[in-house]
Enzyme design. Structure first.
Site, PDB file in Angstrom:
ATOM      1  N   GLU A 207       0.977  -1.328  -0.174  1.00 16.38           N
ATOM      2  CA  GLU A 207       0.138   0.194  -0.074  1.00 16.38           C
ATOM      3  C   GLU A 207       0.721   1.399   0.046  1.00 16.38           C
ATOM      4  OE1 GLU A 207      -0.210   2.013   2.943  1.00 16.38           O
ATOM      5  OE2 GLU A 207       1.128   0.544   4.186  1.00 16.38           O
ATOM      6  N   PHE A 208       0.396   2.190  -0.433  1.00 17.23           N
ATOM      7  CA  PHE A 208       0.860   3.642  -0.518  1.00 17.23           C
ATOM      8  C   PHE A 208       0.193   4.743  -0.010  1.00 17.23           C
ATOM      9  CE2 PHE A 208       2.436   1.063  -4.060  1.00 17.23           C
ATOM     10  CZ  PHE A 208       3.973   0.916  -3.893  1.00 17.23           C
TER      11      PHE A 208
ATOM     12  N   LEU B 140       8.001  18.204   0.091  1.00 17.86           N
ATOM     13  CA  LEU B 140       9.189  19.258   0.107  1.00 17.86           C
ATOM     14  C   LEU B 140       8.749  20.397   1.160  1.00 17.86           C
ATOM     15  CD1 LEU B 140      10.156  19.807  -3.728  1.00 17.86           C
ATOM     16  CD2 LEU B 140      11.478  18.739  -1.841  1.00 17.86           C
TER      17      LEU B 140
ATOM     18  N   GLY C 137      10.414  21.266   8.178  1.00 13.02           N
ATOM     19  CA  GLY C 137       9.994  21.403   9.342  1.00 13.02           C
ATOM     20  C   GLY C 137      10.672  20.451  10.347  1.00 13.02           C
TER      21      GLY C 137
ATOM     22  N   GLY D  84       7.800  11.601  11.071  1.00 11.73           N
ATOM     23  CA  GLY D  84       7.588  10.670  12.005  1.00 11.73           C
ATOM     24  C   GLY D  84       6.477   9.649  11.464  1.00 11.73           C
TER      25      GLY D  84
ATOM     26  N   CYS E  75       5.776   4.755   9.440  1.00  9.49           N
ATOM     27  CA  CYS E  75       6.246   4.197   8.127  1.00  9.49           C
ATOM     28  C   CYS E  75       7.544   4.550   8.086  1.00  9.49           C
ATOM     29  CB  CYS E  75       5.298   4.286   6.929  1.00  9.49           C
ATOM     30  SG  CYS E  75       4.037   3.351   6.961  1.00  9.49           S
TER      31      CYS E  75
HETATM   32  C1  UDX Z   1       3.763   7.526   4.669  1.00  9.68           C
HETATM   33  C2  UDX Z   1       3.652   7.372   3.039  1.00  9.68           C
HETATM   34  O1  UDX Z   1       3.272   8.809   2.597  1.00  9.68           O
HETATM   35  C3  UDX Z   1       2.707   6.475   2.350  1.00  9.68           C
HETATM   36  O2  UDX Z   1       2.788   6.324   1.292  1.00  9.68           O
HETATM   37  C4  UDX Z   1       3.152   5.049   3.101  1.00  9.68           C
HETATM   38  O3  UDX Z   1       2.206   3.992   2.773  1.00  9.68           O
HETATM   39  C5  UDX Z   1       3.309   5.116   4.779  1.00  9.68           C
HETATM   40  O4  UDX Z   1       4.003   6.137   5.122  1.00  9.68           O
HETATM   41  P1  UDX Z   1       2.159   8.605   6.441  1.00  9.68           P
HETATM   42  O5  UDX Z   1       3.252   8.019   7.451  1.00  9.68           O
HETATM   43  O6  UDX Z   1       0.730   8.370   6.773  1.00  9.68           O
HETATM   44  O7  UDX Z   1       2.553   7.904   5.241  1.00  9.68           O
HETATM   45  O8  UDX Z   1       2.328  10.315   6.591  1.00  9.68           O
HETATM   46  P2  UDX Z   1       3.112  11.138   5.408  1.00  9.68           P
HETATM   47  O9  UDX Z   1       1.954  12.132   4.931  1.00  9.68           O
HETATM   48  O10 UDX Z   1       3.743  10.584   4.437  1.00  9.68           O
HETATM   49  O11 UDX Z   1       3.930  11.785   6.406  1.00  9.68           O
HETATM   50  C6  UDX Z   1       4.925  11.283   7.276  1.00  9.68           C
HETATM   51  C7  UDX Z   1       5.582  12.268   7.869  1.00  9.68           C
HETATM   52  O12 UDX Z   1       6.431  13.034   7.132  1.00  9.68           O
HETATM   53  C8  UDX Z   1       5.053  13.238   8.903  1.00  9.68           C
HETATM   54  O13 UDX Z   1       5.535  13.168  10.218  1.00  9.68           O
HETATM   55  C9  UDX Z   1       4.830  14.488   8.248  1.00  9.68           C
HETATM   56  O14 UDX Z   1       4.754  15.553   9.033  1.00  9.68           O
HETATM   57  C10 UDX Z   1       6.174  14.621   7.650  1.00  9.68           C
HETATM   58  N1  UDX Z   1       6.278  15.424   6.480  1.00  9.68           N
HETATM   59  C11 UDX Z   1       5.598  14.894   5.230  1.00  9.68           C
HETATM   60  C12 UDX Z   1       7.229  16.421   6.025  1.00  9.68           C
HETATM   61  O15 UDX Z   1       7.804  16.877   7.321  1.00  9.68           O
HETATM   62  N2  UDX Z   1       7.141  17.112   5.118  1.00  9.68           N
HETATM   63  C13 UDX Z   1       6.637  16.703   3.910  1.00  9.68           C
HETATM   64  O16 UDX Z   1       6.731  17.539   2.904  1.00  9.68           O
HETATM   65  C14 UDX Z   1       5.619  15.613   4.050  1.00  9.68           C
END
Ligand code: UDX
Length: 405
Positions: free
Chosen positions: A128-129, A228, A231, A235, A238
């Protein structure tokens, strides 16, 4: 993820048998109760509840033709723990000799083959993604469907299952499917660490702003605008575990993934960086209390797994010199050694300085003249009391940057 997949497939017209070894979860779901915050999940589950048979007894799957394994695959001491996936596959094998197993959990390359050897059953990989907070949407409207395996009939069956999404379908080997998931997650994590590096540099250059740099970079189709946002770092359930798992797996094969290693290291350093900044601003402004807005690992979820915000709270608590106040709109867990508030206003009122640690929409309109560290870049960086990650305040604002000199 299991429930999201089940609900999405039920809504597409499938009958679902849902097994969980936790009887409490089964009881809750049978009573229509979902104890997690995921937009759209509740309503879609209730809409399709009649298509569900829920049980903690594996016997219920004895007549099911496709069985998805969607269990945790935690990283323990930097290595993947496949215990739950192996347990599930053995229970499937005991109760259904004709089923096709489909692995949706994130597992290192070779896992599907190993489970096939152990059980003798056909094993398909279908990673899954899906992002939390947008899980239903990502499942129903995915960018692509990856199906790995060597049994044509089983692959056809899984392809038919997901046909309703109209997404491009990639049919490939189990190993490729498993690898695609890790490579995708590691690449997205690397994008975040990369832009955080650029943010560090922008802060030192008056007139420079990482958000503008990222936006302009994103117009290049080869780069794309997503992931991009600079911050506090990534976390969640995944990215942290998957980057570590693929790294140690590669090491075992004698391969050094230096990009992924740097990504992990850079992400871990975000906590230290923001904690130091908070302590410095607290010292300058003679603060006694620090208010942390946001505890979830990102907005629109109550999930705190590997939350950078929570790690920041821990780091500031360890410092021992400040009272730590926290507020999150969705997270309900108790955080020892902190004072938890039920509104952002109360948290701000009782804190001398504020850190925005999760990108919740409602933090965009906070009103305070107290020093604020915007570690998620959601406030106007020109505000005189705000220090924004990745923003180099220009000389003509020197007067306003007194908190940070
Ligand atoms: C992620 C993947 O996006 C998804 O494809 C996979 O299946 C599972 O892991 P998720 O962990 O639910 O999903 O959240 P995501 O929206 O990807 O964000 C992950 C972390 O990255 C968060 O802590 C978010 O705050 C941080 N993030 C995300 C950033 O700091 N900057 C960004 O541009 C995007």
């Amino acid at each position: 993820m299991g429930l999201v997949t089940a609900v999405s497939l039920a809504d597409a017209g499938n009958e679902i048998v849902g097994i969980d070894t936790d009887q409490n979860k089964i009881n809750d779901l049978s009573n229509g109760i979902i104890r997690m915050y995921e937009p759209k999940l509740n309503e879609l589950f209730l809409k399709n509840k009649s298509k569900f048979t829920l049980s903690s007894d594996y016997k219920m799957i004895n007549e099911v033709d496709l069985i998805y394994i969607i269990v945790p695959t935690p990283t323990i001491n930097n290595k993947i723990d496949l215990g739950y996936a192996i347990d599930a596959s053995e229970n499937i094998q005991k109760n259904n000799k004709n089923a096709v197993i489909v692995i949706k959990s994130t597992v290192i390359p070779g896992t599907a083959r190993m489970i096939h050897k152990k059980t003798g059953l056909v094993v398909i990989s279908n990673p899954e993604f899906t992002k939390e907070g947008e899980a239903i949407n990502d499942t129903i409207h995915p960018d692509r469907i990856v199906i790995g395996g060597s049994d044509k009939k089983a692959i056809d069956r899984v392809e038919k299952l997901w046909k309703f999404t109209n997404a491009p379908i990639i049919r490939t080997s189990n190993e490729n499917a498993e690898m695609i998931k890790y490579a995708s997650n590691a690449f997205l994590a690397a994008k975040i660490s990369f832009i955080n590096n650029i943010a560090d540099l922008c802060e030192k250059i008056p007139g420079s702003d990482v958000d503008v740099v990222a936006k302009a970079m994103g117009y290049d189709k080869r780069i794309a605008p997503y992931f991009l946002k600079a911050g506090l770092g990534y976390g969640g359930s995944c990215f942290p575990k998957d980057t570590k798992a693929i790294n140690s797996y590669a090491n075992e094969l004698g391969v050094h993934l230096d990009m992924i290693e740097a990504t992990i290291k850079s992400n871990e350093a975000r906590i230290e960086k923001v904690a130091k900044l908070a302590i410095e601003i607290a010292r300058i402004s003679k603060a006694k209390s620090i208010g942390i807005l946001g505890i979830a690992f990102k907005n629109n979820t109550d999930d705190t797994r590997e939350s950078q915000a929570l790690k920041l709270v821990q780091k500031l608590k360890d410092n021992g010199n400040y009272n730590i106040n926290v507020y999150d709109p969705a997270v309900k867990i108790m955080i020892k050694g902190t004072r938890q508030f039920s509104s952002k206003e109360e948290c701000i009122k009782n804190s001398d300085i504020i850190v925005i640690a999760t990108e919740w929409e409602e933090f965009k309109n906070i009103k305070t003249s107290k020093p604020v560290i915007d570690a998620r870049r959601i406030l106007d960086p020109m505000l005189s009391n705000v220090f924004s990650i990745g923003f180099g305040k220009a000389k003509d604002n020197e007067q306003k940057t007194k908190w940070f000199q």
